[in-house]
Design an enzyme around this catalytic site. Sequence first.
Site, mmCIF file in Angstrom:
data_model
loop_
_atom_site.group_PDB
_atom_site.id
_atom_site.type_symbol
_atom_site.label_atom_id
_atom_site.label_comp_id
_atom_site.label_asym_id
_atom_site.label_seq_id
_atom_site.Cartn_x
_atom_site.Cartn_y
_atom_site.Cartn_z
ATOM 1 C CG ASP A 1 -2.212 -0.695 1.020
ATOM 2 O OD1 ASP A 1 -2.228 -1.642 0.213
ATOM 3 O OD2 ASP A 1 -3.213 -0.324 1.667
ATOM 4 C CG ASP B 1 -8.511 -0.640 -7.713
ATOM 5 O OD1 ASP B 1 -9.472 -1.368 -8.010
ATOM 6 O OD2 ASP B 1 -7.538 -1.034 -7.035
ATOM 7 C CD GLU C 1 -2.671 2.993 5.674
ATOM 8 O OE1 GLU C 1 -3.140 2.666 4.560
ATOM 9 O OE2 GLU C 1 -1.805 3.891 5.823
ATOM 10 C CD GLU D 1 -13.125 -1.344 -6.698
ATOM 11 O OE1 GLU D 1 -13.333 -2.570 -6.733
ATOM 12 O OE2 GLU D 1 -12.051 -0.862 -6.321
ATOM 13 C CG HIS E 1 -12.235 -6.659 -13.300
ATOM 14 N ND1 HIS E 1 -13.099 -5.587 -13.132
ATOM 15 C CD2 HIS E 1 -11.232 -6.463 -12.414
ATOM 16 C CE1 HIS E 1 -12.614 -4.781 -12.199
ATOM 17 N NE2 HIS E 1 -11.501 -5.292 -11.737
#
Length: 535
Positions: free
Chosen positions: A170, A200, A207, A242, A307
């Site tokens: 990440d 995406d 965090e 998304e 997908h």
Amino acid sequence: MDQQWYKNAIFYELNVRAFKDSTGDGNGDLQGVISKMDYLHNLGIDCIWLLPIYPSPLRDDGYDIAGYTNVHPDYGTLEDFSELVSTAHKHGIKVITDLVLNHTSDQHPWFQAARQDKNSPYRNYYVWSDTDNKYTDARIIFLDTEKSNWTWDETAGQYFWHRFYSSQPDLNYACPQLKQEIFNIVSFWLDLGVDGFRADAVPYLFEEEGTNCENLPETHLFLKELRLFIDQNYPGRILLCEANQWPSDVRPYFGDGDEFHMGFHFPVMPRIFMAMRQGNRNKIVEILEQTPEIPESCQWCVFLRNHDELTLEMVTEEERQWMWTEYAPDKRMRLNLGIRRRLAPLMDNDQHKLELINSILFTLPGSPFVYYGDEIGMGDNLALPDRNGVRTPMQWNNALNAGFSDAATNTLYMPVISSADYSPQKVSVEAAQADSSSLFCAMKRMIFIRKRHSALSQGDFQWADFRNNSIAAYWRNDQKHKILVIHNLTGQEQTGQAPAEILGANKVVALLSDQSFTVSKNLSLAPYQYLWLKI
């Protein structure tokens, strides 16, 4: 230019690798897509969404990015990409690309530099820890493959954080230099002419200890900065979110019309499948009742398949088990918290069901997304690992390799579907276009009619009560049109009481057949029949 073009658009999710091979190397490529632009235009597509085309080791089909400002050599060059955008625009088709914000590949030069040297400026581009017991409230998304969100890196001498595969570290959005890199990447592609991005996995950008590390306030602040940058420098380009979350959790991603233009409505999708199998509209009613209003300039995105696996994250445990039993009785059909099947097999390869479920897709509130190959009823390959079974080559005709490639069959990136019901001998673009009663022709007709009636894309939505929950009927109304959409969700004839409003109409037209329609008080519908009736 219409700044809100996306609200009326039909989107087509296109996997470049799977679409058309122009070079004979077994991989689809950008020139292959260019060669099929007439096909997309003929179907009625307004915008194509390209899955990742960037340099990548392809351990996650390109979402493991190894370079943000170039094209994977299997797919072509930046010049090919520019030609694709130009050709699409000449056909009246817009192009959006995947913007993978959350992570890179562990092969990305940033990560390689970061792991080699603690003093590297790239070290802070990623999230590191001396222990693996930070952020313990964050769930593990890929339960089938990952045991932790932390992976030890021997070279770095620390753990790195990842929400997806351990080969996808990440990015650290607390780092100002990284944020500037992202703005530069966005400018690079917008300067090449793309019309926007599907962003995406956006809930996971930041965090914070003591939280589930999803949907944090800092995430929204960054995304508002990104939207403002695009609005000021590239007006008319869009951001699509998304976020596989409940509608109330996705709502903040629209902001006050100053964050995302569009957002996928993930929870409505499995409930469409529930309604089809149960023969009852209630699950769709419930989730739409839970869906908050969004700013006028924004739009939901609706889809049936894509997908990835058919995700069952946003359902109850009882509903998930029921969906697995009904739609994935073979354990090989299941993946993570979902179902790795294509639309046609999920609908038992029954064209009546396939037309009905697409009618729902094209008439519910939001902009519809069609997954490549679903317009011809392509099948899946359960023998392939992970999500690869729904990412097989597009079937253009019944010639060698389904017309996808001239390469030797054993060199294709993935085999063409060969099962009896879904092989190119049964399922192909050529056959579908030649048959006026095909699924392709039915979907093309729906798209054509939808585009002529703004009520179906932007109109008000209101359920119509037929006194029969096996009939999913609703009004789509605007100042131009008043349309009643009716679906028999079952394989049996159903009768319902038509609403007084349509009984008293002077004239009713069945839009899909363009014929006058006589509505009786007790309206009978054939199995899986659907109607679009305009007053």
